[in-house]
Design an enzyme around this catalytic site. Sequence first.
Site, PDB file in Angstrom:
ATOM      1  N   ARG A   1     -18.418  -1.751  -1.317  1.00  0.00           N
ATOM      2  CA  ARG A   1     -19.002  -3.086  -1.449  1.00  0.00           C
ATOM      3  C   ARG A   1     -20.521  -3.017  -1.586  1.00  0.00           C
ATOM      4  O   ARG A   1     -21.174  -2.146  -1.020  1.00  0.00           O
ATOM      5  CB  ARG A   1     -18.677  -3.951  -0.225  1.00  0.00           C
ATOM      6  CG  ARG A   1     -17.194  -4.166   0.055  1.00  0.00           C
ATOM      7  CD  ARG A   1     -17.019  -4.861   1.401  1.00  0.00           C
ATOM      8  NE  ARG A   1     -15.636  -5.012   1.776  1.00  0.00           N
ATOM      9  CZ  ARG A   1     -14.916  -6.123   1.597  1.00  0.00           C
ATOM     10  NH1 ARG A   1     -15.483  -7.174   1.044  1.00  0.00           N
ATOM     11  NH2 ARG A   1     -13.659  -6.190   1.977  1.00  0.00           N
TER      12      ARG A   1
ATOM     13  N   GLY B   1     -21.155 -13.064  -4.014  1.00  0.00           N
ATOM     14  CA  GLY B   1     -20.325 -12.975  -5.210  1.00  0.00           C
ATOM     15  C   GLY B   1     -21.017 -12.472  -6.454  1.00  0.00           C
ATOM     16  O   GLY B   1     -20.389 -12.343  -7.504  1.00  0.00           O
TER      17      GLY B   1
ATOM     18  N   HIS C   1     -15.831 -19.089  -4.022  1.00  0.00           N
ATOM     19  CA  HIS C   1     -17.099 -18.797  -4.699  1.00  0.00           C
ATOM     20  C   HIS C   1     -17.789 -20.078  -5.145  1.00  0.00           C
ATOM     21  O   HIS C   1     -18.995 -20.257  -4.961  1.00  0.00           O
ATOM     22  CB  HIS C   1     -16.839 -17.889  -5.909  1.00  0.00           C
ATOM     23  CG  HIS C   1     -18.049 -17.696  -6.771  1.00  0.00           C
ATOM     24  ND1 HIS C   1     -18.312 -18.503  -7.857  1.00  0.00           N
ATOM     25  CD2 HIS C   1     -19.089 -16.836  -6.688  1.00  0.00           C
ATOM     26  CE1 HIS C   1     -19.442 -18.130  -8.408  1.00  0.00           C
ATOM     27  NE2 HIS C   1     -19.930 -17.114  -7.723  1.00  0.00           N
TER      28      HIS C   1
ATOM     29  N   SER D   1     -61.097 -31.714  -6.733  1.00  0.00           N
ATOM     30  CA  SER D   1     -59.637 -31.656  -6.796  1.00  0.00           C
ATOM     31  C   SER D   1     -59.276 -30.775  -7.983  1.00  0.00           C
ATOM     32  O   SER D   1     -59.624 -31.094  -9.127  1.00  0.00           O
ATOM     33  CB  SER D   1     -59.042 -33.057  -6.966  1.00  0.00           C
ATOM     34  OG  SER D   1     -57.636 -32.983  -7.009  1.00  0.00           O
TER      35      SER D   1
ATOM     36  N   GLY E   1     -57.281 -29.528 -10.845  1.00  0.00           N
ATOM     37  CA  GLY E   1     -56.188 -29.939 -11.726  1.00  0.00           C
ATOM     38  C   GLY E   1     -55.567 -28.684 -12.320  1.00  0.00           C
ATOM     39  O   GLY E   1     -55.953 -28.250 -13.411  1.00  0.00           O
TER      40      GLY E   1
ATOM     41  N   CYS F   1     -54.299 -31.170  -7.193  1.00  0.00           N
ATOM     42  CA  CYS F   1     -53.428 -32.293  -7.553  1.00  0.00           C
ATOM     43  C   CYS F   1     -52.548 -31.992  -8.758  1.00  0.00           C
ATOM     44  O   CYS F   1     -51.931 -32.894  -9.314  1.00  0.00           O
ATOM     45  CB  CYS F   1     -54.249 -33.558  -7.809  1.00  0.00           C
ATOM     46  SG  CYS F   1     -55.443 -33.396  -9.153  1.00  0.00           S
TER      47      CYS F   1
END
Length: 885
Positions: free
Chosen positions: A93, A102, A453, A770, A772, A838
Amino acid sequence: MSEKYIYDLSEGDASMKSLLGGKGAGVAEMMRLGVPVPDGFTVTTQACIETMNNGGTWPAGLRDQISDALARFEERAGRKLGASEKPLLVSVRSGAVVSMPGMMDTILNLGISDESVSAVAAEANNERFAWDCYRRFIQMYGEVVEGLDAHIYEDALTAMKQRKGASQDTDLTAEDLKELTTEFKQISDDALGGAWPSDPREQLMRAVEAVFNSWQNPRAKVYRKANHISDDLGTAVNVMQMVFGNRGETSATGVCFTRNPSTGENALYGEFLTNAQGEDVVAGIRTPRPLIEMKEVLPQAYGELVDTMHKMETHYRDMQDMEFTVENGKLYMLQTRNGKRTAAAALKVASDLVDEGLIDKEEAVRRIEPDQLDQLLHPAIDPGQSATPITKGLPASPGAAVGAAVFDADTAAERGEAGEPVVLIRFETTPDDIHGVLQAQGVLTAHGGMTSHAAVVARGFGKPCVAGATDIKIDTEAKTMTVGGITVHEGDTLTLNGSTGEVFNTALKLIPPRLNEDFLKVVGWADEIRDLGVEANADNGTDAAKARELGAEGIGLCRTEHMFFGDDRLPAMHEMILSENDEQRQVALDKILPMQQSDFEAIFTAMKGLPVTVRLLDPPLHEFMPDLVTQALKVQEMELKGADPTKLAEERRTLAQVKKLHEQNPMLGTRGCRLGMLYPQIPDMQARAIARAALAVLDREGETVDLQIMVPLVHLRQELQRQREIVVAAVDDELDKAGQKLDYLVGTMIELPRAALVADQIAQEADFFSFGTNDLTQTTLGISRDDAENGFLGWYEAQGVVKRDPFATIDVDGVGQLVRMGTEKGRAANPKLSVGVCGEHGGDPDSIAFFQSVGLDYVSCSPFRVPIARFAAAKAKLAQADASK
């Protein structure tokens, strides 16, 4: 001394997850705690990584180390792989570091062969069991290791059941399975040209290699990309002694969760099948039974299982997802890991674990992924509607989905990527369907249970899922689903209720989400932890109110241009743009001002008491005007048809102005502050509208907002200096006329590289910055977002040229350095400078972690991302603190 690539299970523990993978570390930890687990060994993730880095060639010594580990394993077990007496059968596994249910491959029953099958039958005193194991091994080995098509085995199995009149695999007799095994072997030989390897030791080596290779399979890559899991981690391989849930009715296999992964309720949750192997449960081949029924069927094993579940949850202090097998009444645990859960469940589990004293608030916040919260911010079916479901299955993953029916994953992916809402309908989903599940609004399956699954993957992605709707008949060729005399064709609309399991053949009305007590409590804990402020981008009163409801601490970006695209507003904008002199332009602006004031009043009313940052007009004016070619053709057509001279003259004036405004690259042309520099009447009008709105709200409500006015697209100190003068003069004039005093700030958006580079100069004129980051990313990388995302950027991601879309998650090495530099230089020149962001990055958890490291004051994002940003800011603070220890 060569690298150690193999660890016996007795050598490992939970702390070795990065080396042994989640499954190997979990099983080793259970063994250490005395939980019954099958013996075995783990091939490390490092072996997989080195194999990948060596182009598929195993690192020196790995093969010998596997042989040595197998010899030790055989000695402990008292069995030999493939022996004709006391044969050892093993499972092989995968075991990723981060759970990927899965997505990678498993091979069971390895070691059974023509030489050993009789011994397996004799030892179990069950011939049917032995041949069931053999046919399963040939099928799984052929598919996983040799890469043969699954349908060639499934078609043979289906044909056998039809010939024998069997409805289930378990109805086939020992002779039937012996015949089927012979047929499977012939199918394999034909497909491989007679090259089927028969030596179990060689099969083991090839199985390990196949699990390594499955790390790179398409579904695993899709899953990693969707969950932001690194491609470099590799997978471990776990070789463990087989225990058999298919030895009869006193044997079983199942999956259980220590709490309900859909709701978080502290209640027994799981499923099992008697006389089955684990793949039967997770693949949905048979519809399993609720775990509570195991109490009657296998009472002793059930009691041991419940005790083990409690023990492991207490040990890990988290909800566990566990796999188990019962062989002749004896319980064996095969796996334990932190369980995948919905956002609602994650919040409830975290809240309950804190209340139970198992974890503290900070640990609760650490355990929840911010993006999970997005699941709670989607609509549900309006309970006021009355509709009759056409079928009902298991409520495998909660929520509501409305979309067009599609019957294969490729179609779901294609139509979903094109923006069409679709519902994926399958007999049962397989890991190869992952790309379709990702793009679908919801999933409906005919087979499978609550731990199938489809259910596990849907819950992980926040997709509604109805599983095990056994009365639906699916025709994949005709692309139809039939149930109760109703036929649903591809493209027909369905509504799924993943919370009840109901399916409707109509589009039901959806209602906005409602945030529950657990949500408010846990996000409140995040607020106690975080440093970063969280504000919202909103352009109208409705969005502002929603933002405040979701916890926004202000509006970080109000885009004034969005207010003028309505049919009632465009004429005034056209008049302003078509003005031929300042007098005409002022007349038009006088019409626009009250419209702006009305919009601002709605926003300020919703946000009173909090800061609101209003950005002055930003886009190029041509966006408000007709396309040049379209307008030219319109004038030409009017001329040919002899249109009314007055109307023709008006359209000609429009055409002339469109030509005048036309730019080769308008996004880098006359927009933002440049427009205000050319036409100072525009920022003057906007500043007056903002001031009047603030005063009106103050007069009406007795309170107004903390006002901040932002000048866009600055790259020169002189630009901000002149625009600030215009704004301050206009606002102060309005305040003087009203006889009021109002504090306000004037700042700028940093969205050009030069602005970041000379931030110390610009900061001398600014009260705040701010960033951008949308435009800053475009101008730094020199690419158009729309063109790139629709063109080469997706290819870049798929090929690993870039790990993440730089417009979704900030480019830390490039754009990020400009943000850091701009912040540091700006604050050095102006210590009182407030700095935020922002762009859309303000709602992205990974970007928020970077902004935390830079030391920004706040982020601003869309209203529905506000809770996510609040949570991400807290996690970023905790991660920063953890890293500094």
